[in-house]
Design an enzyme around this catalytic site. Structure first.
Site, PDB file in Angstrom:
ATOM      1  N   ASP A 160       0.723  -1.124   0.158  1.00 55.98           N
ATOM      2  CA  ASP A 160      -0.041   0.024  -0.035  1.00 55.98           C
ATOM      3  C   ASP A 160       0.881   1.286   0.073  1.00 55.98           C
ATOM      4  OD1 ASP A 160      -0.116   1.180   3.093  1.00 55.98           O
ATOM      5  OD2 ASP A 160      -0.011  -1.048   3.049  1.00 55.98           O
ATOM      6  N   ASP A 249      -9.840   2.822   6.264  1.00 53.41           N
ATOM      7  CA  ASP A 249      -8.760   2.775   7.332  1.00 53.41           C
ATOM      8  C   ASP A 249      -9.103   3.408   8.600  1.00 53.41           C
ATOM      9  OD1 ASP A 249      -6.295   3.107   8.690  1.00 53.41           O
ATOM     10  OD2 ASP A 249      -5.247   4.073   7.217  1.00 53.41           O
ATOM     11  N   GLU A 251      -8.293   3.632  12.425  1.00 52.54           N
ATOM     12  CA  GLU A 251      -7.297   3.393  13.107  1.00 52.54           C
ATOM     13  C   GLU A 251      -6.732   4.043  14.374  1.00 52.54           C
ATOM     14  OE1 GLU A 251      -3.270   3.285  11.719  1.00 52.54           O
ATOM     15  OE2 GLU A 251      -4.032   3.343   9.702  1.00 52.54           O
TER      16      GLU A 251
END
Length: 761
Positions: A160, A249, A251
């Protein structure tokens, strides 16, 4: 510019902006209305435990390509943060806040993997300068990728990247073994990756499967708002086979404990409760699914998930991308969050072997392709479900899902054939081979069969197979090849006989129309089925009856189309079949012969058909005789017809023999005008003709009795019941003016000048 300095510069201006919306803030809002400091005594949560301290979990097998859509967690209104209180979602100040945020955050925004070794190293690097669009963010790589870094022993390698990697040399990454890439597309609702096009398209151009991810800032704006922003700026998806599903994403808060533009970003959980976080994630996921047809992948760590969602178990429908960085070679990311029993992707390293972060797909390349193809909404969901059931026959996919077919249909190609889907039929396989080839010859879904409605089903009679379609079926056997069986009267009749298990067996041709009176037929191993609007569909089995019908010209001949099936079990093992123009009768002793509707058949019928005196026909009907007459032969004689006399029996025996010796209808007697009539004196019989009669008795045999003076005299005396009895000779004439005929009891003489006279013995 540092984050701290940016916050000081913008605090006064943005505080005024936020105050405009202050009245709309909930009393319980987690976001204050003006600049605040971190709460006294607030400390950052503990860092994620080191992977070496987490119990090892063996790498699972490849995840299913398209998990059945589990209900997404309900969005609890009580758990939602007010969008008015979210700076990026405030309709009055949102745009100004977005611009201010974009100026204040590091160039490139937040990096994926906030607790990864590389990102932690970057956090202590010098303040970053804004990057040129063709270069990596300044100071983003304090260490070069370790190309010799260990990799798991399973799966497909990938990576990524974000703006921190700049314009990536994708050919080099491919040559190193990377086969897929996730590219950062967006963050919050204010940031787009400056290098997105080069990274997203460049990875695809070298052959990689690629996708996009969104870095969520949950307390900035609603999940739905950020989902829409993501999809509009690179996070879309289609079942093309090379675009990976979008990623959320979610987090550690990259701006933990910071106040930017008067907005305090909170702790690692963005100042949100577990229930608020779960509702926000569900809001994001449901919106993505509504927009692109599948739930996003969730990227996170087990530690963050436990800390900030309360270890929610409500997201099993979302594929998992787990971040975990063992310090030594390992094949396990450790314990997974509660929603998942397996992972789809594993980010195992932030320092190599690839640029950005290094990942592994938990499966083989074919399953990665399926992961990129099958979503949670139709058509891709149905394709995935069908592949799960029947993929063993198809092999690996060779294309993505292509749509735009008739009736809103789609298809996908595989090593072993194709899969076809339409809203009305669902997804079904079409395996390479005779059935698919025959379907293709009809025009695939655009032809009369339409889309498949079943899989190919084998194990039929003689090793045959069939497949159902909207418009009928395709049947195949080694001996016949593949042929269509369209829904309608012909297929209905075939079905009534037992399909391929009945007397007709498998089709050997297609249905052929355009026949007489708008009729159609189809050939089979055992014969044909013929249909017309006036008669319906009937079988015509190979054999003598069909052979005789064919000799007459099939439906174009005098019999026309069948109106019944072949009916057996008749006298002497015989069979018959009815037609528009009559019948065909068969027996082992006579063969097959026509019996046309009309006076001859009616006369035969009056005798009991084959059960009567005449038995079965032994010839066809012959016309063109004297005076327009016709006859047909039977086991027991004949039937003779003329317009003047109608149909009359001429049974085998002395009377017929004598009539025949005189030339039948061409002789002096002409056509019969009655059938043979018995039960007369002394067991005698007679039959009338146009020219007289034939009389028979056991003692005298058969003799004519012609109309004229002699017969008139005999009649006046009582015929055979009188003194003269039966004739014993024919009428004999010396000249046209003088004749005589002998009888049992004497003679009758006739002269033209005196008439008839009798001389008894």
């Amino acid at each position: 510019m540092s984050i701290a300095r940016a916050g000081v510069v913008l605090t006064v201006v943005l505080a005024l902006m936020l105050s405009v919306a202050g009245a709309a803030h909930s009393e319980n809002a987690v976001v204050p209305t003006g600049p605040v400091q971190a709460p006294a005594g607030a400390t950052a949560p503990k860092a994620a435990p080191t992977p070496s301290g987490i119990p090892a979990v063996p790498a699972s097998t490849a995840p299913s390509a398209a998990p059945s859509p589990a209900p997404s967690p309900a969005i609890d209104p009580q758990a939602q943060v007010s969008t008015q209180a979210m700076p990026g979602g405030n309709p009055l100040s949102g745009d100004l806040m977005k611009r201010a945020m974009l100026q204040a955050i590091p160039a490139g925004g937040a990096e994926m993997g906030q607790r990864s070794p590389r990102v932690l190293a970057n956090k202590v690097s010098v303040a970053r300068a804004a990057p040129a669009k063709s270069q990596a963010v300044a100071g983003a790589l304090p260490m070069a990728p370790d190309t010799g870094h260990w990799t798991p022993s399973f799966g497909v390698a990938g990576q990524d990247v974000s703006a921190y990697q700049g314009n990536v040399d994708w050919t080099s990454q491919w040559n190193q073994g990377s086969r897929f890439a996730y590219v950062k597309a967006s963050e919050g609702n204010y940031y787009q990756n400056e290098n997105f096009s080069q990274q997203y398209n460049g990875s695809r151009n070298v052959g990689m499967t690629r996708g996009a991810y969104h870095f969520a800032i949950p307390n900035w704006s609603s999940g739905a708002d950020q989902a829409r922003y993501f999809v509009a700026n690179g996070g879309s998806w289609g079942p093309d086979g090379y675009t990976l599903p979008p990623v959320l994403d979610i987090e550690y808060n990259p701006y933990e404990g910071q106040t930017i533009g008067g907005f305090y970003f909170g702790n690692v959980c963005y100042g949100m409760s577990a229930s608020q976080m779960v509702s926000w994630i569900a809001d994001f996921g449901n919106t993505v699914k509504a927009l692109v047809g599948r739930y996003p992948v969730i990227y996170s760590t087990t530690d963050w998930w436990r800390t900030c969602t309360g270890n929610s178990a409500s997201f099993s429908a979302y594929p998992l991308w787990i971040a975990s960085y063992p310090s030594a070679a390992s094949d396990s990311p450790g314990t997974l969050p509660a929603s998942w029993g397996q992972f789809s992707l594993w980010q195992y390293s932030s320092t190599g072997p690839f640029q950005g972060d290094s990942n592994i797909w938990n499966g083989d390349y074919a399953s990665l392709q399926r992961f990129a193809t099958y979503g949670d909404s139709d058509p891709s969901y149905s394709f995935g479900a069908a592949y799960s059931s029947y993929g063993g026959k198809l092999g690996n996919q060779t294309s993505g899902i292509a749509c735009g077919l008739s009736n809103g249909g789609c298809y996908q190609m595989f090593q072993g054939g194709a899969m076809n889907w339409s809203p009305g039929t669902g997804a079904h396989t079409s395996l390479y081979g005779a059935i698919r080839n025959a379907w293709a010859s009809t025009g695939f879904e655009n032809g009369p069969l339409g889309y498949p409605t079943s899989e190919q089903i084998c194990g039929q009679k003689d090793g045959g197979c069939y497949q159902m379609f909207q418009g009928g079926a395709m049947n195949w056997s080694p001996g016949t090849g593949a042929h269509t069986s369209l829904y309608g009267a012909i297929r209905g009749t075939w079905g009534s006989t037992g399909f391929e298990n009945g007397p007709l067996g498998y089709p050997t041709s297609e249905q052929i129309c355009g026949q007489k009176d708008g009729g159609c037929y189809q050939m089979f191993q055992g014969g044909a089925i013929n249909w017309s609007p006036g008669t319906g569909a009937h079988t015509s089995l190979f054999g003598p009856i069909r052979g005789t019908w064919g000799s007459t010209g099939f439906e174009n001949g005098p019999l026309g189309y069948p109106t019944s099936e072949q009916i057996c079990g008749q006298k002497d093992g015989g069979c018959y079949q009815m037609f528009q123009g009559g019948a065909i009768n068969w027996s082992p002793g006579t063969g097959a012969h026509t019996s046309l509707f009309g006076p001859i058949r009616n006369t035969w019928g009056s005798t009991g058909f084959e059960n009567g005196r005449l038995g079965y026909p032994t010839s066809e009907q012959f016309c063109g005789q004297k005076d327009g007459g016709c006859f047909q032969m039977f086991q027991g004689g004949a039937i003779n017809w003329s317009p003047a006399t109608g149909g009359q029996l001429s049974t085998w025996g002395a009377i017929r023999n004598l009539w025949g010796s005189l030339g039948y209808e061409n002789g002096r007697l002409g056509y019969p005008t009655s059938s043979e009539i018995c039960g007369q004196k002394d067991g005698g019989c007679f039959q009338m003709f146009q020219g007289g009669a034939i009389n028979w008795s056991p003692a005298t045999g058969a003799h004519t009795s012609l109309y004229g003076g002699i017969r008139s005299m005999w009649g006046s005396l009582g015929f055979e019941r009188g003194a003269l009895g039966y004739p014993t000779s024919e009428e004999t004439c010396a000249t046209s003016a003088s004749c005589f005929q002998d009888f049992q009891g004497g003679r009758i003489s006739w002269r033209s000048d005196t008439g008839a006279s009798v001389a008894y013995r």
